[in-house]
Design an enzyme around this catalytic site. Sequence first.
Site, short mmCIF file in Angstrom:
data_model
loop_
_atom_site.label_atom_id
_atom_site.label_comp_id
_atom_site.label_asym_id
_atom_site.label_seq_id
_atom_site.Cartn_x
_atom_site.Cartn_y
_atom_site.Cartn_z
N CYS A 31 67.78 48.10 -18.47
CA CYS A 31 66.53 47.45 -18.86
C CYS A 31 66.72 45.94 -18.72
O CYS A 31 67.64 45.49 -18.01
CB CYS A 31 66.08 47.87 -20.26
SG CYS A 31 67.19 47.39 -21.60
N ASN B 263 69.03 44.83 -22.47
CA ASN B 263 70.06 45.78 -22.91
C ASN B 263 70.24 45.78 -24.43
O ASN B 263 71.34 45.98 -24.94
CB ASN B 263 71.41 45.53 -22.21
CG ASN B 263 72.43 46.66 -22.38
OD1 ASN B 263 73.63 46.43 -22.42
ND2 ASN B 263 71.96 47.89 -22.48
N CYS C 155 67.10 46.95 -26.40
CA CYS C 155 66.04 47.84 -26.93
C CYS C 155 66.01 49.20 -26.23
O CYS C 155 66.41 50.21 -26.80
CB CYS C 155 64.67 47.18 -26.82
SG CYS C 155 64.50 45.66 -27.77
N ARG C 156 65.53 49.22 -24.98
CA ARG C 156 65.22 50.50 -24.33
C ARG C 156 66.45 51.21 -23.77
O ARG C 156 66.67 52.40 -24.03
CB ARG C 156 64.21 50.29 -23.20
CG ARG C 156 62.85 49.88 -23.68
CD ARG C 156 61.98 49.37 -22.54
NE ARG C 156 62.52 48.12 -22.00
CZ ARG C 156 62.05 47.51 -20.92
NH1 ARG C 156 61.06 48.03 -20.25
NH2 ARG C 156 62.59 46.38 -20.52
N SER C 157 67.26 50.51 -22.95
CA SER C 157 68.38 51.22 -22.31
C SER C 157 69.46 51.65 -23.32
O SER C 157 70.02 52.74 -23.16
CB SER C 157 68.96 50.44 -21.13
OG SER C 157 69.50 49.20 -21.51
N ASP D 185 57.95 47.84 -23.22
CA ASP D 185 59.07 47.11 -23.81
C ASP D 185 58.78 46.80 -25.29
O ASP D 185 57.92 45.98 -25.60
CB ASP D 185 59.29 45.80 -23.05
CG ASP D 185 60.62 45.17 -23.39
OD1 ASP D 185 61.16 45.48 -24.49
OD2 ASP D 185 61.14 44.39 -22.58
P1 4NP Z 1 64.90 45.51 -23.47
O1 4NP Z 1 63.93 44.51 -24.25
O2 4NP Z 1 64.85 45.10 -22.03
O3 4NP Z 1 64.30 46.86 -23.69
O4 4NP Z 1 66.27 45.35 -24.09
C1 4NP Z 1 64.08 43.11 -24.20
C2 4NP Z 1 65.05 42.49 -24.96
C3 4NP Z 1 65.15 41.11 -24.94
C4 4NP Z 1 64.30 40.36 -24.15
C5 4NP Z 1 63.35 40.98 -23.38
C6 4NP Z 1 63.23 42.36 -23.41
N1 4NP Z 1 64.40 38.95 -24.14
O5 4NP Z 1 63.58 38.29 -23.47
O6 4NP Z 1 65.29 38.39 -24.80
#
Ligand code: 4NP
Length: 158
Positions: free
Chosen positions: A8, A11, A13-15, A127
Site C-alpha cells: 500500500c 504500510n 493501514c491496509r497492507s 484508504d
Molecule cells: P496505507 O495508508 O497506505 O493504507 O498505509 C496511508 C498511511 C499513511 C499515509 C497515507 C496512506 N500518509 O500519507 O502518511
Amino acid sequence: MISVLFVCLGNICRSPMAEAVLRHQLKERELEEKVSVDSAGTGDWHLGKPPHEGTRSLLDRYGISYEGMRARQVLINDYKAFDYIICMDSANERDVRKVFGSCSEQQTKVFKFMDLLPDKPGNDVPDPYYTGNFDEVYELVSEGCGKLLERIRREHQI
Ligand code: 4NP
C-alpha cells in the site's frame, strides 16, 4: 515456500491488515509453514513504525496478531523474492511497477487486491488513513484473503 507481499502507500493501514489477516487464515488451516506473508509501502514516511492505531484496534477486536510488524518500503529485490505482489490500489500498482522497472510490465504476479473480488465495484481498497473507516477495509481484506488462499491452494496444490 510460497511468498506473498501486500503493498500500500504508507504500510501502516491496509497492507499490514492484509498481512495479519492472511497469516491468521493460514494458521487456522495449518498452512503457515507453506506460505510466507509480508507487506511494504511505496512511501517512506512511516518506516519502522507499527501498524496504525485503527488497524491495531481492529485486529485486536478480531483476535488477530500483528506482533513485531514494522513498516518498510518496497525494494527492487522484492520483485524476485515474492510470488504474489498484491497492491491495494491503482496508484500503488503503478508505483510498484516503477520500482521494479520494465521486467514487471508483462508479469502477472503484480496485481491489484480488488482483482481477487471481481464481483465488487471499484478498483481500489479505500484508504482508511483518509476515510477513517477501518471496518470496510477489513470486510474487503478478509474476503479477498480468503479468495487468495483458495487461489494459492489451487495453483500450488497445497
Ligand atoms: P496505507 O495508508 O497506505 O493504507 O498505509 C496511508 C498511511 C499513511 C499515509 C497515507 C496512506 N500518509 O500519507 O502518511
